[in-house]
Design a protein around this motif. Structure first.
Motif, PDB file in Angstrom:
ATOM      1  N   GLU A   1      -9.835  -9.385   5.120  1.00 33.26           N
ATOM      2  CA  GLU A   1     -11.087 -10.044   5.507  1.00 33.26           C
ATOM      3  C   GLU A   1     -11.576 -10.985   4.417  1.00 33.26           C
ATOM      4  O   GLU A   1     -12.070 -12.083   4.701  1.00 33.26           O
ATOM      5  CB  GLU A   1     -12.150  -8.990   5.826  1.00 33.26           C
TER       6      GLU A   1
ATOM      7  N   GLN B   1     -16.998  -4.373  -3.602  1.00 31.62           N
ATOM      8  CA  GLN B   1     -17.375  -3.857  -2.288  1.00 31.62           C
ATOM      9  C   GLN B   1     -18.826  -4.183  -1.959  1.00 31.62           C
ATOM     10  O   GLN B   1     -19.190  -4.307  -0.792  1.00 31.62           O
ATOM     11  CB  GLN B   1     -17.135  -2.345  -2.237  1.00 31.62           C
TER      12      GLN B   1
ATOM     13  N   ARG C   1      -7.926  -3.625   4.954  1.00 31.58           N
ATOM     14  CA  ARG C   1      -8.837  -4.391   5.806  1.00 31.58           C
ATOM     15  C   ARG C   1      -9.729  -5.316   4.972  1.00 31.58           C
ATOM     16  O   ARG C   1      -9.900  -6.498   5.298  1.00 31.58           O
ATOM     17  CB  ARG C   1      -9.712  -3.443   6.629  1.00 31.58           C
ATOM     18  N   GLN C   2     -10.301  -4.785   3.885  1.00 31.81           N
ATOM     19  CA  GLN C   2     -11.187  -5.589   3.048  1.00 31.81           C
ATOM     20  C   GLN C   2     -10.441  -6.755   2.406  1.00 31.81           C
ATOM     21  O   GLN C   2     -10.967  -7.869   2.327  1.00 31.81           O
ATOM     22  CB  GLN C   2     -11.818  -4.706   1.971  1.00 31.81           C
TER      23      GLN C   2
ATOM     24  N   THR D   1      -9.613  -1.948   0.288  1.00 32.12           N
ATOM     25  CA  THR D   1      -8.725  -1.449   1.329  1.00 32.12           C
ATOM     26  C   THR D   1      -7.930  -2.623   1.892  1.00 32.12           C
ATOM     27  O   THR D   1      -8.244  -3.792   1.636  1.00 32.12           O
ATOM     28  CB  THR D   1      -9.516  -0.784   2.466  1.00 32.12           C
TER      29      THR D   1
ATOM     30  N   THR E   1       0.831  -1.196   0.000  1.00 30.48           N
ATOM     31  CA  THR E   1       0.000   0.000   0.000  1.00 30.48           C
ATOM     32  C   THR E   1       0.869   1.252   0.000  1.00 30.48           C
ATOM     33  O   THR E   1       2.077   1.193   0.247  1.00 30.48           O
ATOM     34  CB  THR E   1      -0.923   0.016   1.242  1.00 30.48           C
TER      35      THR E   1
ATOM     36  N   ASN F   1      -2.442   2.506   7.250  1.00 21.95           N
ATOM     37  CA  ASN F   1      -3.432   1.932   8.160  1.00 21.95           C
ATOM     38  C   ASN F   1      -4.317   0.945   7.408  1.00 21.95           C
ATOM     39  O   ASN F   1      -4.150   0.742   6.199  1.00 21.95           O
ATOM     40  CB  ASN F   1      -4.277   3.036   8.819  1.00 21.95           C
ATOM     41  N   LEU F   2      -5.267   0.343   8.099  1.00 24.23           N
ATOM     42  CA  LEU F   2      -6.107  -0.694   7.499  1.00 24.23           C
ATOM     43  C   LEU F   2      -7.095  -0.155   6.477  1.00 24.23           C
ATOM     44  O   LEU F   2      -7.649  -0.924   5.684  1.00 24.23           O
ATOM     45  CB  LEU F   2      -6.877  -1.441   8.598  1.00 24.23           C
ATOM     46  N   GLU F   3      -7.325   1.152   6.480  1.00 25.68           N
ATOM     47  CA  GLU F   3      -8.270   1.734   5.526  1.00 25.68           C
ATOM     48  C   GLU F   3      -7.578   2.245   4.261  1.00 25.68           C
ATOM     49  O   GLU F   3      -8.236   2.773   3.364  1.00 25.68           O
ATOM     50  CB  GLU F   3      -9.050   2.878   6.184  1.00 25.68           C
ATOM     51  N   ALA F   4      -6.274   2.088   4.174  1.00 22.95           N
ATOM     52  CA  ALA F   4      -5.537   2.486   2.970  1.00 22.95           C
ATOM     53  C   ALA F   4      -5.855   1.515   1.835  1.00 22.95           C
ATOM     54  O   ALA F   4      -6.189   0.352   2.060  1.00 22.95           O
ATOM     55  CB  ALA F   4      -4.038   2.497   3.256  1.00 22.95           C
ATOM     56  N   TRP F   5      -5.733   1.992   0.600  1.00 24.45           N
ATOM     57  CA  TRP F   5      -6.016   1.146  -0.556  1.00 24.45           C
ATOM     58  C   TRP F   5      -4.850   0.217  -0.855  1.00 24.45           C
ATOM     59  O   TRP F   5      -3.685   0.572  -0.661  1.00 24.45           O
ATOM     60  CB  TRP F   5      -6.295   2.002  -1.797  1.00 24.45           C
TER      61      TRP F   5
END
Length: 232
Positions: free
Chosen positions: A100, A176, A96-97, A94, A7, A11-15
């Motif tokens: 997961e 998404q 996180r996604q 992201t 990335t 953080n976990l919300e970064a693409w």
């Protein structure tokens, strides 16, 4: 298990972005707790030097899986020899996604593609009787449909000035939204590869039918799979 995600963020919300080797940093996630830390990569002149530096870094941190937008075959082979799985072609998610989806076996693994089906059908309208549109690259909306109940919702894609930009945003939108299969009259090979890596199948339909008709054809196994485009 530790998963390293390439990335440009921290953080976990970064693409998920960047090619392995040119990736400025990795977010390394401990899947047991979803805690994470950042590993930055030095700026080196050659791709080979940068790739070797990244491989050494990830090996030192006992990473089991690497998720990146792109990886060269040589890098993937070296990582595999070290016991590290490499998942590439990931865009529109992201950190996180991506983690997961990997953990739920939706990302990359064949088993994940057998999960609950959600169909994303390109559409030129807002209901099941609308036409299926022209192509994924020109689509500005999808109908996300549960084929068992035929319940649906509309997924909008903001119009862009080029098919390439629309395709990227369309892929991001349907993934998404949780789509497992995309139905469209026309699709580019690169889009197929990205969708397949993200755990979504692609089926091709005729351009002069409705969304409802396309779904019925899918349910009866009469739509052509676009998986053959993946290796083009």
């Amino acid at each position: 298990m530790k998963i390293a995600v390439g990335t440009t963020g921290d953080n976990l919300e970064a693409w998920v972005r960047s090619e392995f080797g040119w990736c400025p940093r990795f977010v390394i996630v401990d899947t047991a707790s979803m805690s994470y830390f950042i590993v930055s990569q030095p700026v080196l002149e050659s791709h080979e030097e940068a790739s070797l530096a990244a491989i050494r870094t990830l090996a030192q941190h006992d990473v089991s899986v690497v998720i990146v937008a792109k990886a060269q075959e040589r890098c993937r082979m070296v990582m595999n020899e070290l016991g590290v799985d490499v998942i590439e072609g990931i865009e529109g998610l992201t950190v996180r996604q991506a983690v997961e989806r990997f953990l739920s076996e939706v990302l990359y693994t064949p088993e994940g593609r057998k999960a609950r089906v959600k169909l994303a059908v390109t559409s030129d309208g807002d209901d099941l009787d609308a036409g299926v549109g022209t192509s994924l690259g020109m689509c500005t909306r999808f109908l996300l449909v549960d084929p068992d109940t035929m319940e649906y919702s509309v997924v909008q894609v903001t119009p862009k000035d080029s098919p390439e930009k629309i395709s990227v945003d369309a892929i991001r939108a349907v993934i998404q939204a949780g789509a497992t299969t995309v139905i469209t009259p026309r699709v580019q090979p690169q889009c197929c590869r990205i969708l397949f890596q993200m755990g979504a199948e692609v089926a091709v339909c005729e351009p002069d039918i409705s969304v409802r008709q396309a779904i019925q054809l899918f349910k009866t196994g009469r739509l052509e799979s676009a998986n053959g485009l993946i290796n083009i």
